[in-house]
Design an enzyme around this catalytic site. Structure first.
Site, short mmCIF file in Angstrom:
data_model
loop_
_atom_site.label_atom_id
_atom_site.label_comp_id
_atom_site.label_asym_id
_atom_site.label_seq_id
_atom_site.Cartn_x
_atom_site.Cartn_y
_atom_site.Cartn_z
N GLU A 127 0.56 -1.00 0.08
CA GLU A 127 -0.44 -0.06 -0.07
C GLU A 127 0.96 1.35 -0.13
OE1 GLU A 127 -2.81 -0.01 2.81
OE2 GLU A 127 -3.78 1.92 2.52
N ASN A 172 -6.73 1.79 2.14
CA ASN A 172 -7.62 2.73 2.93
C ASN A 172 -6.62 3.53 2.03
OD1 ASN A 172 -8.28 1.12 5.19
ND2 ASN A 172 -7.52 2.29 6.59
N ASN A 184 -12.07 -1.31 -0.96
CA ASN A 184 -11.66 -1.32 0.12
C ASN A 184 -12.25 -1.04 1.17
OD1 ASN A 184 -9.39 -2.24 1.92
ND2 ASN A 184 -9.30 -0.06 2.53
N GLU A 185 -12.52 -2.10 2.63
CA GLU A 185 -12.80 -1.70 3.23
C GLU A 185 -14.10 -0.59 3.49
OE1 GLU A 185 -9.92 -1.60 6.86
OE2 GLU A 185 -9.89 -3.22 6.31
N TYR A 243 -6.73 -8.29 11.14
CA TYR A 243 -6.16 -8.43 12.18
C TYR A 243 -5.71 -9.34 13.06
CZ TYR A 243 -4.06 -5.71 7.70
OH TYR A 243 -4.22 -5.17 6.76
N GLU A 248 -6.15 -8.92 3.54
CA GLU A 248 -5.35 -8.52 4.24
C GLU A 248 -5.60 -9.58 5.01
OE1 GLU A 248 -5.49 -5.01 5.60
OE2 GLU A 248 -6.14 -4.23 3.12
N GLN A 295 1.01 -6.55 5.45
CA GLN A 295 1.62 -6.07 4.02
C GLN A 295 3.59 -7.14 3.75
OE1 GLN A 295 0.96 -1.95 3.24
NE2 GLN A 295 -1.22 -2.47 4.40
#
Ligand code: AHR
Length: 548
Positions: free
Chosen positions: A63, A108, A208-209, A280, A332, A389
């Site tokens: 990212e 993000n 994304n999200e 996560y 992710e 990542q």
């Protein structure tokens, strides 16, 4: 119709399902485990195949965040870089790892990104303020640089669209820019920028999200579903081969978990191929009670999330009477709990600030081994997954001015990339178990269950007959035995046998001491129809066999 609880359980069992509400025993059965006393045991039989491995489950993520791109993979002027400004030492290790797919440019970040800022003559590209991380973005690295870099490290791009502040119009323009040969506004712009050949990007994330209140352009599920559907429909018109991934829930604790997935899929199911999942994990008071035994069971929480989201997809499929089955993109996942800096870190309007630079220890690496086992076990539905990542930011690789260092989590990841190929075997593993308790833990991790000490997966690669076995030993105190009984094929030789372990679960590699947590050889028995492996306490291990 309300089914009586026992009848519901019976019904779920009949169709091969178990849910978290079921007893510990049936939860274990749903992931192919049975309780036993004494040594753990499993049978290797290639007649029992669970799924083909799509190596994209071993993908990663880069990212525009902190030092992931700038400093991490792109550092013009450094003597470590090539003429493009790409760091050669980082490229060498990523090429060697053979990472199959890399997600880019966010995260993000993508939800406020204008891809046009990052293409064309570098001198004309604007420096902008990135509102995801409050950092300066110079746009010196953009879409074409990423595509070139992907070619050099032999990986496939997984590109993200801005469906936050961005429009379907500009998302489809990016597909045209990347994939159309010539003769249209955006394909000719690419040519003008010096890239005659289209990049032929296949995999795309539709935002994304978007379920997250922190996300730029966050919106209700049905609004997102309609925006994703509109974008996808236009993309399919110009590129019918595109593989499109809708934004699913970004974790398991938001109150919209699973409801978001159902509602947005009801809007866009027929236009998408996959759904994303994120999560996560950390060894914290809230999530594990700071209990390492509970921590090492967290790949089973990941597995539960996979089952739950699969169930939502199949529910929508049933309601819509669609012939299409979606696959999952766990794009992710990682351990991340120390370098968080609040919900999101603040780059203080700096360029390439040190953000999210998590340092990983031995127990984190063991859990990462567990996550990889889970992704393999669930690879009948999970087709893409990204360790988030890859460089500097919550990453297995860390750079400084002079070198690149492998963190502990690099090792189980590198093993999976190297050895787990072909097909996943449908193992039934008998193992002793230990209890984990729900009390005091955050609701989405609060489960009473029996956890197998040994977590085992096996793959077989038909072209060369090589078998790989990956084992996590969650026992913190004792060595554990695993008996492999071979039916078909028979092993002829052990080609590789290594373990990652140590006396201190909190040990960490540093630039000064980069070899504190590294694999060492594990003693292997002679190849035969029954082989007993002795797995050290708190370890993960890999064995590769040649077979007849
Ligand atoms: O990977 C770090 C961040 O975590 C990503 O930008 C976001 O998608 C997630 O919340």
């Amino acid at each position: 119709m309300k089914l009586h609880r026992t009848r519901r359980r019976k019904f779920l069992k009949q169709i091969g399902y178990a849910s978290a509400a079921l007893t510990a025993g049936s939860w274990l059965a749903s992931i192919g485990y049975a309780q036993t006393r004494g040594p753990a045991r499993t049978i290797i039989n290639q007649a029992r195949i669970r799924s083909d491995v799509d190596r994209r489950i071993f993908g990663s993520f880069l990212e525009h965040l902190g030092r992931a791109i700038y400093d991490g993979i792109y550092k013009p002027g450094s003597k470590l870089s090539d003429n493009n400004g790409f760091r050669k030492d980082v490229m060498a290790i990523i090429t060697e790892m053979d990472v199959p797919i890399i997600r880019y440019p966010g995260g993000n970040f993508v939800s406020g990104y204008n891809w046009l800022d990052g293409v064309g003559p570098k001198a004309k590209r604007p420096t902008v303020l990135d509102r995801a991380w409050n950092s300066l973005e110079t746009n010196q690295f953009g879409t074409n640089e990423f595509m070139e870099w992907c070619k050099l490290v032999n990986t496939e791009p997984l590109m993200g669209f801005n469906l936050g502040t961005g429009t379907p119009e500009m998302a489809v323009a990016l597909v045209e820019y990347c994939n159309v040969d010539r003769g249209t506004k955006w394909s000719d712009l690419r040519r003008e920028h010096g890239y005659e050949q289209p990049w032929n990007v296949k995999y795309w994330c539709l935002g994304n999200e978007m379920d997250g209140p922190w996300q730029m352009g966050h919106m209700p599920a049905r609004d997102y579903g309609r925006k994703a559907r509109d974008t996808a429909r236009q993309i399919r018109m110009i590129d019918p081969d595109a593989k499109l991934i809708a934004c699913g829930s970004s974790n398991t604790i938001l109150p919209t978990y699973m409801v978001w997935d159902r509602e947005m899929l009801e809007e866009c199911y027929d236009q998408v191929d996959g759904i994303s999942l994120h999560n996560y994990y950390g060894n914290t008071k809230e999530l594990t009670g700071n209990n390492t035994s509970r921590y090492l069971a967290m790949n089973l929480d990941m597995e539960r999330q996979i089952h739950q989201i699969t169930d939502v997809c199949d529910y929508v499929q049933g309601v819509l009477k669609s012939p299409k089955r979606l696959w999952l993109s766990f794009d992710e996942w990682n351990v991340w709990y120390r370098a968080r800096g609040g919900r999101f870190a603040n780059g203080e309007r700096k360029f390439a600030p040190h953000l999210l630079e998590e340092r990983y220890n031995l127990e984190d690496a063991l859990l990462v081994g567990g996550f990889l086992n889970t992704l393999l076990r669930e690879s009948n539905r999970v087709r893409v997954a990204c360790l988030a990542q890859l460089v500097n930011v919550i990453a297995p690789l860390v750079t400084n001015e002079t070198s690149v260092m492998c963190q502990s989590i690099y090792y189980p990841y590198a093993w999976a990339l190297k050895y787990a190929r072909g097909r996943v075997l449908d193992l039934q593993v008998e193992s002793e178990t230990y209890p984990i308790k729900a009390e005091g833990l955050r609701a989405d991790f609060a489960i009473d269950a029996e956890v197998p000490y040994l977590d085992v997966v096996a793959t077989i690669n038909p072209p060369d007959g090589k078998v790989c076995v990956l084992v996590l030993n969650r026992d913190l105190e004792s060595e554990r035995e695993l008996v492999l009984e071979w039916r078909d094929p028979m092993p002829t030789r052990v080609l590789a046998c290594e373990t990652l372990t140590g006396s201190d679960p909190k040990a960490v590699n540093t630039f000064e001491q980069p070899k504190l947590v590294v694999p060492k050889p594990l003693e292997a028995p002679l190849a035969g129809s029954k082989m007993t492996f002795k797995l050290p306490p708190r370890s993960c291990s890999v064995v590769q066999f040649a077979t007849t």
